[in-house]
Write a protein that holds these residues in place. Structure first.
Motif, short mmCIF file in Angstrom:
data_model
loop_
_atom_site.label_atom_id
_atom_site.label_comp_id
_atom_site.label_asym_id
_atom_site.label_seq_id
_atom_site.Cartn_x
_atom_site.Cartn_y
_atom_site.Cartn_z
N PHE A 448 -95.88 22.63 18.40
CA PHE A 448 -96.94 22.67 19.40
C PHE A 448 -96.38 23.05 20.76
CE2 PHE A 448 -99.88 21.06 22.50
CZ PHE A 448 -101.13 21.26 21.96
N VAL A 449 -95.25 22.47 21.11
CA VAL A 449 -94.66 22.76 22.41
C VAL A 449 -94.20 24.21 22.48
CG1 VAL A 449 -92.74 22.20 23.97
CG2 VAL A 449 -94.01 20.37 22.82
N GLY A 450 -93.63 24.74 21.41
CA GLY A 450 -93.12 26.10 21.42
C GLY A 450 -94.15 27.17 21.17
N HIS A 451 -95.39 26.80 20.85
CA HIS A 451 -96.43 27.79 20.56
C HIS A 451 -96.99 28.36 21.86
CE1 HIS A 451 -99.28 29.80 17.99
NE2 HIS A 451 -100.29 29.37 18.73
N ARG A 452 -97.22 29.68 21.87
CA ARG A 452 -97.68 30.35 23.08
C ARG A 452 -99.17 30.66 23.05
NH1 ARG A 452 -93.60 28.62 24.22
NH2 ARG A 452 -91.79 29.57 25.22
N GLY A 453 -99.80 30.64 21.93
CA GLY A 453 -101.21 30.99 21.84
C GLY A 453 -102.12 29.79 22.09
N GLY A 454 -103.40 29.91 21.60
CA GLY A 454 -104.33 28.80 21.73
C GLY A 454 -103.88 27.61 20.88
N ARG A 455 -103.94 26.40 21.45
CA ARG A 455 -103.41 25.23 20.77
C ARG A 455 -104.48 24.14 20.71
NH1 ARG A 455 -98.04 24.12 24.21
NH2 ARG A 455 -99.60 24.35 25.89
N GLN A 456 -104.59 23.50 19.54
CA GLN A 456 -105.49 22.37 19.34
C GLN A 456 -104.68 21.08 19.50
OE1 GLN A 456 -108.76 22.54 18.96
NE2 GLN A 456 -108.74 24.81 18.95
N SER A 457 -105.30 20.10 20.10
CA SER A 457 -104.60 18.84 20.37
C SER A 457 -104.23 18.16 19.06
CB SER A 457 -105.49 17.90 21.20
OG SER A 457 -105.76 18.50 22.45
N LEU A 458 -103.10 17.47 19.09
CA LEU A 458 -102.61 16.72 17.93
C LEU A 458 -102.70 15.24 18.23
CD1 LEU A 458 -99.37 18.74 17.02
CD2 LEU A 458 -101.63 18.92 15.95
N VAL A 474 -100.95 14.83 21.67
CA VAL A 474 -100.29 16.00 22.24
C VAL A 474 -101.37 16.97 22.68
CG1 VAL A 474 -98.61 17.85 21.88
CG2 VAL A 474 -98.37 15.68 20.65
N SER A 475 -101.38 17.31 23.98
CA SER A 475 -102.41 18.19 24.56
C SER A 475 -101.74 19.31 25.34
CB SER A 475 -103.34 17.40 25.49
OG SER A 475 -103.88 16.29 24.81
N SER A 476 -102.45 20.41 25.44
CA SER A 476 -101.93 21.56 26.19
C SER A 476 -102.35 21.47 27.64
CB SER A 476 -102.45 22.86 25.58
OG SER A 476 -103.87 22.91 25.64
N LEU A 477 -101.49 21.99 28.52
CA LEU A 477 -101.73 22.05 29.96
C LEU A 477 -101.65 23.51 30.40
CD1 LEU A 477 -99.59 19.03 31.23
CD2 LEU A 477 -102.06 19.09 30.85
N PRO A 478 -102.13 23.80 31.61
CA PRO A 478 -102.03 25.19 32.11
C PRO A 478 -100.57 25.65 32.18
CG PRO A 478 -103.58 23.93 33.44
CD PRO A 478 -102.91 22.95 32.52
N SER A 479 -100.42 26.98 32.15
CA SER A 479 -99.10 27.64 32.25
C SER A 479 -98.22 27.34 31.06
CB SER A 479 -98.38 27.24 33.54
OG SER A 479 -99.14 27.57 34.68
N THR A 482 -97.08 21.20 28.13
CA THR A 482 -97.58 20.30 27.09
C THR A 482 -97.49 18.86 27.59
OG1 THR A 482 -96.82 21.80 25.35
CG2 THR A 482 -97.29 19.52 24.71
N LEU A 483 -98.58 18.10 27.38
CA LEU A 483 -98.61 16.68 27.73
C LEU A 483 -98.56 15.86 26.44
CD1 LEU A 483 -99.09 14.23 29.61
CD2 LEU A 483 -101.56 14.65 29.35
N VAL A 484 -97.61 14.93 26.40
CA VAL A 484 -97.50 14.01 25.27
C VAL A 484 -97.81 12.61 25.80
CG1 VAL A 484 -96.02 13.09 23.45
CG2 VAL A 484 -95.77 15.47 24.20
N ARG A 485 -98.87 11.98 25.23
CA ARG A 485 -99.29 10.66 25.68
C ARG A 485 -99.07 9.64 24.55
NH1 ARG A 485 -105.30 9.77 27.93
NH2 ARG A 485 -104.33 10.86 29.70
N PHE A 486 -98.47 8.54 24.96
CA PHE A 486 -98.24 7.44 24.02
C PHE A 486 -99.10 6.26 24.48
CE2 PHE A 486 -94.37 9.97 24.08
CZ PHE A 486 -94.15 10.21 22.72
N ARG A 487 -100.20 6.00 23.72
CA ARG A 487 -101.13 4.94 24.09
C ARG A 487 -101.01 3.81 23.07
NH1 ARG A 487 -107.30 6.36 25.26
NH2 ARG A 487 -106.26 7.06 27.17
N PRO A 488 -100.69 2.62 23.54
CA PRO A 488 -100.62 1.49 22.60
C PRO A 488 -101.98 1.21 21.97
CG PRO A 488 -99.55 0.96 24.68
CD PRO A 488 -100.30 2.22 24.89
N ALA A 489 -101.96 0.71 20.73
CA ALA A 489 -103.21 0.38 20.06
C ALA A 489 -103.93 -0.68 20.87
CB ALA A 489 -102.96 -0.13 18.63
N THR A 490 -105.28 -0.61 20.92
CA THR A 490 -106.04 -1.49 21.79
C THR A 490 -105.86 -2.93 21.39
OG1 THR A 490 -107.67 0.27 22.08
CG2 THR A 490 -108.33 -1.96 22.72
N GLU A 491 -105.88 -3.20 20.10
CA GLU A 491 -105.79 -4.56 19.65
C GLU A 491 -104.41 -5.16 19.87
OE1 GLU A 491 -104.96 -1.77 16.26
OE2 GLU A 491 -106.46 -1.97 17.86
#
Length: 505
Positions: A448-458, A474-479, A482-491
């Motif tokens: 995902f990080v190395g891909h240059r085309g359109g990317r779908q979030s993981l 894992v989400s794409s950002l401009p330019s 890539t943003l990688v977010r680590f969110r703890p489980a709510t419970e």
């Protein structure tokens, strides 16, 4: 009385003495009156294959020749006027010896030439010394020498009397007079009349090209009641000066539109060129700059106008200026000046050809303010990111970690800012894999990080050895970032907070 025999003997001796005296006395007087006169030594020269090999002292001195240095042509040039048939070459072009007679009837001298193999003998009377050789010439009088010198002088020379009238001129002046004023002009009319108003020693004269006069530098020397004038053509010098002025004017026009202040000092340390931006930045008057101040005066005035940092020690001020000049001459001077009014200047000193030095003064106040605001925004954004519970990390399009917040650093025990080299996505995945359980397909994040085309979030779940888990998005950002977010489980957020993985707030 003496005996008869003795008387006869005395008479015989006296008669014999008279006879001897009468016969020998004329011969004695003849020898005393006509001593033997030595004939003049002939001039003799010996050539070997056309090169002077030997000559008697009289010939060498008369012809001013030196063995081994002069050749046959040198002798022929000296004798050709009086002996037109003198051979052109030293080789044996004639059968037997050759005798030539001078063409001057008042001096019928002769020259004899003989050959033997490669050798050639030249013999002539001393009276037939060469007319072209300086030793045989009658030395000119001082007047003749001065007249010849003046007539052959390349520059015009003329004399003016006390009334300013022309009283003498040389040939160069006469030729120039006819060329400029014409052959029918009055010879007494002065050639050099109107001098240049800015330079009284320079006079323009009309030339063959309309609008482009010839320029002359005239020097005057007063000798008694006469003023001697010498003129030298300086048209090329004037053209060079005009070209230089045009070039400087072109540079000034080009620099006039620059926002950077420019000050160029020549090898003597005098200001020779500046642009309007320098006046605006330094608050120095154009009148002050136009008088060509020195470098020291220039910086002194900057200090007086408070357009440079205030020196800490006035005693060492002059030495500091000398150091500035020395560094600028070596191309090593570059400083940032922060002024009292909040402005910021960048001052650069650079050497130029022929010992000149240029100072560039640029106002970077806006750039400094922009940089400060940008840094403030970055610090503010970092504070906002650090206040979030989720661990955030950003990778550039090339896969290099560029940003992370405090929650990420606590969660994964990773301090990217303290790394000696760039942290890549491969380094980060290796860290995540080592601190989590098996299961996630980490290659998906890498692709995902190395891909240059359109990317779908993981999105994927990551479990830890202590049975805790986080949700990785894992989400794409401009330019291409890539943003990688680590969110703890709510419970289990409270449990993560107790373990220090996230903030308790």
């Amino acid at each position: 009385m003496l005996p008869l025999t003795e008387v006869l003997l005395v008479i015989c001796i006296a008669g014999l003495s008279i006879v001897l005296v009468t016969m020998g006395l004329p011969t004695f007087w003849k020898r005393a009156a006509l001593p033997q006169i030595q004939q003049p030594e002939p001039l003799a020269l010996l050539f070997d294959q056309g090169v002077l090999h030997h000559g008697n002292e009289t010939a060498l001195r008369a012809f001013s020749l030196a063995p081994g240095t002069h050749v046959w042509d040198d002798l022929r040039n000296l004798l050709s006027d009086r002996f037109p048939d003198f051979p052109h070459h030293a080789d044996a072009a004639h059968d037997g010896p050759l005798t030539l007679f001078a063409n001057d009837p008042a001096a019928p001298q002769q020259v004899s030439i003989g050959w033997r193999g490669d050798f050639c003998w030249v013999t002539l009377d001393k009276a037939s010394a060469p007319t072209k050789a300086r030793p045989a010439l009658v030395p000119p009088t001082e007047f003749e020498a001065l007249q010849a010198t003046c007539d052959t002088a390349p520059g015009p020379v003329w004399h003016l009397d006390e009334a300013g009238a022309l009283c003498w001129s040389n040939r160069a002046y006469d030729a120039l007079h006819k060329s400029v004023l014409g052959a029918q002009a009055n010879p007494a009319e002065l050639l050099f009349k109107a001098a240049d108003t800015s330079n009284p020693d320079r006079y323009p004269l009309e030339s063959a090209t309309p609008g482009k006069p010839d320029w002359y530098q005239v020097t005057k020397v007063n000798v008694g009641a006469v003023t001697i004038h010498h003129a030298t053509c300086i048209s090329s010098v004037v053209a060079a000066e005009r070209a230089q002025r045009n070039f400087v004017q072109t540079l000034a026009n080009s620099f006039a539109h620059l926002s950077t202040g420019l000050a160029i000092f020549d090898r003597k340390g005098q200001l020779v060129l500046f642009n309007p931006a320098l006046v605006d930045l330094t608050c120095l008057s154009a009148q002050f700059l136009s008088v060509r101040p020195s470098i020291v005066s220039f910086f002194d005035q900057l200090r007086e106008n408070r357009r440079m940092p205030e020196p800490k020690n006035y005693r060492t001020w002059r030495q500091e200026i000398s150091d500035v000049i020395a560094k600028a001459s070596d191309g090593q001077y570059r400083e940032t000046w922060t002024l009292e009014n909040g402005q910021t200047f960048t001052v650069t000193g650079r050497p130029h050809p022929d010992g000149a030095t240029a100072f560039l003064i640029e106002d970077i106040t806006a750039e400094v303010a922009l940089t400060r605001n940008f840094r403030a925004e970055l610090e503010q954004n970092q504070i906002l990111l650090d206040s979030m519970h989720d661990g955030l990390v950003v990778f550039t399009a090339s896969g290099v970690l560029s940003l992370s917040n405090a929650a990420y650093q606590k969660m994964w025990q990773h301090q990217p800012d303290s790394a000696f080299s760039d942290v890549t996505i491969a380094d980060a995945i290796a860290l995540w894999r080592g601190r989590s359980c098996d299961g996630p397909d980490w290659s998906e994040i890498s692709c995902f990080v190395g891909h240059r085309g359109g990317r779908q979030s993981l999105s994927m779940a990551i479990d830890f050895d202590d049975s805790s888990a986080v949700q990785c998005t894992v989400s794409s950002l401009p330019s291409g970032a890539t943003l990688v977010r680590f969110r703890p489980a709510t419970e289990r957020a409270g449990e993560y907070a107790e373990k220090g993985l996230i903030s308790a707030d």
